[in-house]
Write a protein that holds these residues in place. Structure first.
Motif, PDB file in Angstrom:
ATOM      1  N   ALA A   1       0.831  -1.209   0.000  1.00 51.07           N
ATOM      2  CA  ALA A   1       0.000   0.000   0.000  1.00 51.07           C
ATOM      3  C   ALA A   1       0.867   1.261   0.000  1.00 51.07           C
ATOM      4  N   GLY A   2       1.918   1.277   0.832  1.00 55.86           N
ATOM      5  CA  GLY A   2       2.797   2.441   0.874  1.00 55.86           C
ATOM      6  C   GLY A   2       3.488   2.685  -0.458  1.00 55.86           C
ATOM      7  N   ALA A   3       3.955   1.616  -1.107  1.00 58.25           N
ATOM      8  CA  ALA A   3       4.604   1.767  -2.406  1.00 58.25           C
ATOM      9  C   ALA A   3       3.622   2.253  -3.456  1.00 58.25           C
ATOM     10  N   ALA A   4       2.378   1.776  -3.407  1.00 61.36           N
ATOM     11  CA  ALA A   4       1.364   2.231  -4.364  1.00 61.36           C
ATOM     12  C   ALA A   4       1.083   3.721  -4.202  1.00 61.36           C
ATOM     13  N   LEU A   5       1.054   4.200  -2.957  1.00 68.90           N
ATOM     14  CA  LEU A   5       0.873   5.637  -2.728  1.00 68.90           C
ATOM     15  C   LEU A   5       2.029   6.429  -3.318  1.00 68.90           C
ATOM     16  N   LEU A   6       3.257   5.949  -3.111  1.00 69.31           N
ATOM     17  CA  LEU A   6       4.429   6.629  -3.666  1.00 69.31           C
ATOM     18  C   LEU A   6       4.403   6.620  -5.189  1.00 69.31           C
ATOM     19  N   ALA A   7       3.785   5.579  -5.771  1.00 71.55           N
ATOM     20  CA  ALA A   7       3.699   5.487  -7.229  1.00 71.55           C
ATOM     21  C   ALA A   7       2.561   6.316  -7.804  1.00 71.55           C
ATOM     22  N   GLY A   8       1.816   7.044  -6.944  1.00 71.50           N
ATOM     23  CA  GLY A   8       0.770   7.938  -7.417  1.00 71.50           C
ATOM     24  C   GLY A   8      -0.612   7.354  -7.469  1.00 71.50           C
ATOM     25  N   GLN A   9      -0.823   6.191  -6.851  1.00 75.39           N
ATOM     26  CA  GLN A   9      -2.153   5.590  -6.840  1.00 75.39           C
ATOM     27  C   GLN A   9      -3.040   6.281  -5.798  1.00 75.39           C
ATOM     28  N   PRO A  10      -4.352   6.365  -6.048  1.00 71.47           N
ATOM     29  CA  PRO A  10      -5.266   6.902  -5.039  1.00 71.47           C
ATOM     30  C   PRO A  10      -5.230   6.052  -3.765  1.00 71.47           C
ATOM     31  N   VAL A  11      -5.623   6.667  -2.651  1.00 66.74           N
ATOM     32  CA  VAL A  11      -5.550   5.978  -1.362  1.00 66.74           C
ATOM     33  C   VAL A  11      -6.361   4.697  -1.389  1.00 66.74           C
ATOM     34  N   ARG A  12      -7.570   4.759  -1.938  1.00 74.69           N
ATOM     35  CA  ARG A  12      -8.424   3.572  -1.968  1.00 74.69           C
ATOM     36  C   ARG A  12      -7.772   2.448  -2.757  1.00 74.69           C
ATOM     37  N   ASP A  13      -7.246   2.783  -3.939  1.00 72.31           N
ATOM     38  CA  ASP A  13      -6.602   1.762  -4.769  1.00 72.31           C
ATOM     39  C   ASP A  13      -5.339   1.238  -4.101  1.00 72.31           C
ATOM     40  N   ALA A  14      -4.616   2.099  -3.408  1.00 72.90           N
ATOM     41  CA  ALA A  14      -3.388   1.675  -2.749  1.00 72.90           C
ATOM     42  C   ALA A  14      -3.678   0.676  -1.636  1.00 72.90           C
ATOM     43  N   VAL A  15      -4.699   0.963  -0.836  1.00 78.36           N
ATOM     44  CA  VAL A  15      -5.058   0.052   0.253  1.00 78.36           C
ATOM     45  C   VAL A  15      -5.561  -1.271  -0.316  1.00 78.36           C
ATOM     46  N   THR A  16      -6.370  -1.196  -1.375  1.00 81.15           N
ATOM     47  CA  THR A  16      -6.861  -2.416  -2.021  1.00 81.15           C
ATOM     48  C   THR A  16      -5.708  -3.230  -2.591  1.00 81.15           C
ATOM     49  N   LEU A  17      -4.774  -2.561  -3.229  1.00 79.32           N
ATOM     50  CA  LEU A  17      -3.630  -3.252  -3.813  1.00 79.32           C
ATOM     51  C   LEU A  17      -2.789  -3.933  -2.740  1.00 79.32           C
ATOM     52  N   GLY A  18      -2.587  -3.248  -1.602  1.00 81.47           N
ATOM     53  CA  GLY A  18      -1.848  -3.866  -0.512  1.00 81.47           C
ATOM     54  C   GLY A  18      -2.543  -5.100   0.026  1.00 81.47           C
ATOM     55  N   ALA A  19      -3.876  -5.033   0.147  1.00 80.36           N
ATOM     56  CA  ALA A  19      -4.634  -6.195   0.617  1.00 80.36           C
ATOM     57  C   ALA A  19      -4.524  -7.361  -0.360  1.00 80.36           C
ATOM     58  N   LEU A  20      -4.560  -7.074  -1.649  1.00 75.24           N
ATOM     59  CA  LEU A  20      -4.452  -8.131  -2.653  1.00 75.24           C
ATOM     60  C   LEU A  20      -3.064  -8.770  -2.630  1.00 75.24           C
TER      61      LEU A  20
END
Length: 440
Positions: free
Chosen positions: A349-368
């Motif tokens: 999730a933290g890496a997705a945020l750094l890559a410019g993903q929205p918070v919702r998508d970042a949290v979802t991506l981390g869970a996946l």
């Protein structure tokens, strides 16, 4: 009775017990919004000493006697080889197009962050849970790899169930999981090479360096030699036609694929890397034509519901929850779960945020990315077979795999439902503003 029992008779009892139990459990889990893998892993644990062997030892010995386990192990591992071939076949390099930066950041963070956390945890556990004679380096690296795995095929099933498979976040998750698993498999091959002398493989001075060289030669040969040869052979003898899937070319493709994955598995096993790595690489280099995909579906239709559950039972029979009953081992099991979730989910999730993903998508991506599933069990059985980990840590890691897989679907579903509710609120607000402006 047990001593003189015919092994074939025992197999003919054990196979339907396992397959039917896993089939029922998978159906129940799907009704509960879970993937079938969760039920299959759980059945494997319950049929072992954790429940059946504790409540009804005589029945457990009759249904799953000791003399039948080697036969079930062979059948289960054949199913596992087919499964890993299918995982390799499902890798889609096209998922990387247009998402290079996000895929690179998220996939590598979701490997190396849990790898780092897992290394620190393994260093702390080494004196307590490492088997006697196991070196610190291979123990630490193996535990770290076990923390960094993502179950690529289970993730694909969850995305399809949640309606996310073709969405941007779903495509990103698939691409990240594919890259992360390739890295994790390479690291696991390194662990196998390092630990090979423990199993009497005769690594000697050749050791990890020699196995690494041979593994590199194998990969190069598969990519630049076998891959074009397969493309030519499939185009020559199994061209894509409307009737190809049901014709003799389709049957020939099944025979060819089965033979190829077994030979590739034999090659990697012979050089000291696990057989599963060869089956996985073979799947990755096979051209995806209609005939190949139809043949792969035939293989999947038998291997996944019939043979693969036998692997789960093999894992379950090695899993004894009673080993974690209180004390230091129980605390280590809690620590394993906490570190696994924080490292994988938080890191992704933290890496997705750094890559410019929205918070919702970042949290979802981390869970996946936190989903581990059957891929984790494959890794754990490799480690247990090599003697790198013992029964207590194996049990703790199996339970971690079960929990992280089970929570993925409900968490993603809850996040999506919350987003839908927010969209409905925005639509209601927009309608209210429109009505108000018209009245004015």
């Amino acid at each position: 009775m047990g001593a003189s029992r015919d092994p074939l008779e025992a197999v003919l009892v054990a196979v339907p017990v396992v397959v039917l139990a896993c089939g029922v459990a998978g159906a129940v889990m799907r009704r509960l919004g879970q993937t079938a893998v969760v039920g299959e892993i759980l059945v494997g644990i319950l049929l072992g000493p954790s429940l059946l062997g504790w409540l009804w030892p005589a029945g457990s010995r009759w249904m799953l006697p000791g003399e039948v386990l080697p036969y079930l192990g062979v059948l289960g591992n054949l199913g596992l080889l087919v499964f890993m071939f299918l995982v390799g076949l499902e890798l889609d390099p096209g998922l990387l197009r247009g998402r290079g930066r996000a895929v690179a950041v998220v996939s590598q963070a979701s490997v190396w962050i849990p790898l780092g956390f897992g290394s620190l945890l393994a260093l702390a556990m080494y004196g307590t849970l490492a088997p006697e004679g196991v070196g610190r380096a291979e123990f630490v690296l193996f535990v770290a790899v076990a923390m960094s795995v993502t179950a690529f095929p289970v993730l694909a099933r969850i995305l399809k169930d949640q309606g996310l498979y073709g969405t941007p976040v779903g495509a990103l998750a698939m691409a990240c999981a594919a890259v992360a698993d390739v890295v994790a498999w390479c690291l696991l091959a390194l662990v196998v090479a390092m630990a090979q002398p423990l199993g009497g493989g005769g690594g000697g001075g050749w050791g990890a360096v020699g196995m690494g060289v041979l593994a590199g030669v194998f990969l190069a040969g598969m990519w630049w030699g076998v891959r074009p040869l397969l493309a030519w052979g499939i185009a020559r003898w199994a061209p894509d036609t409307e009737s190809g899937a049901g014709s003799s070319s389709g049957a020939g493709a099944v025979v060819g694929l089965c033979s190829g994955l077994c030979l590739a598995a034999y090659a990697t096993n012979a050089i000291g890397v696990h057989a599963l790595f060869g089956a996985f690489v073979f799947g990755a280099v096979v051209p995806r034509t209609a005939v190949v995909e139809a043949a792969a579906e035939r293989m999947r239709a038998f291997a996944v519901p019939v043979l693969l559950p036998l692997f789960f039972v093999g894992s379950g029979l090695r899993t004894d929850v009673g080993l974690l009953g209180g004390g230091a081992v129980g605390l280590w099991a809690v620590a394993v779960l906490a570190v696994a979730v924080v490292g994988k989910w938080g890191g992704g999730a933290g890496a997705a945020l750094l890559a410019g993903q929205p918070v919702r998508d970042a949290v979802t991506l981390g869970a996946l990315m936190n989903c581990r599933g059957v891929t984790e069990l494959v890794v754990l059985n490799v480690g247990l077979g090599l003697g790198v980990i013992g029964a207590e840590l194996f049990t703790a890691l199996v339970l971690m795999a079960l929990v992280t897989t089970a929570v993925t679907g409900p968490v993603v579903r809850a996040l999506r439902e919350r987003e839908r509710e927010r969209e409905r609120d925005r639509e209601r607000g927009a309608k209210a503003d429109t009505v108000g402006s018209l009245r004015r």
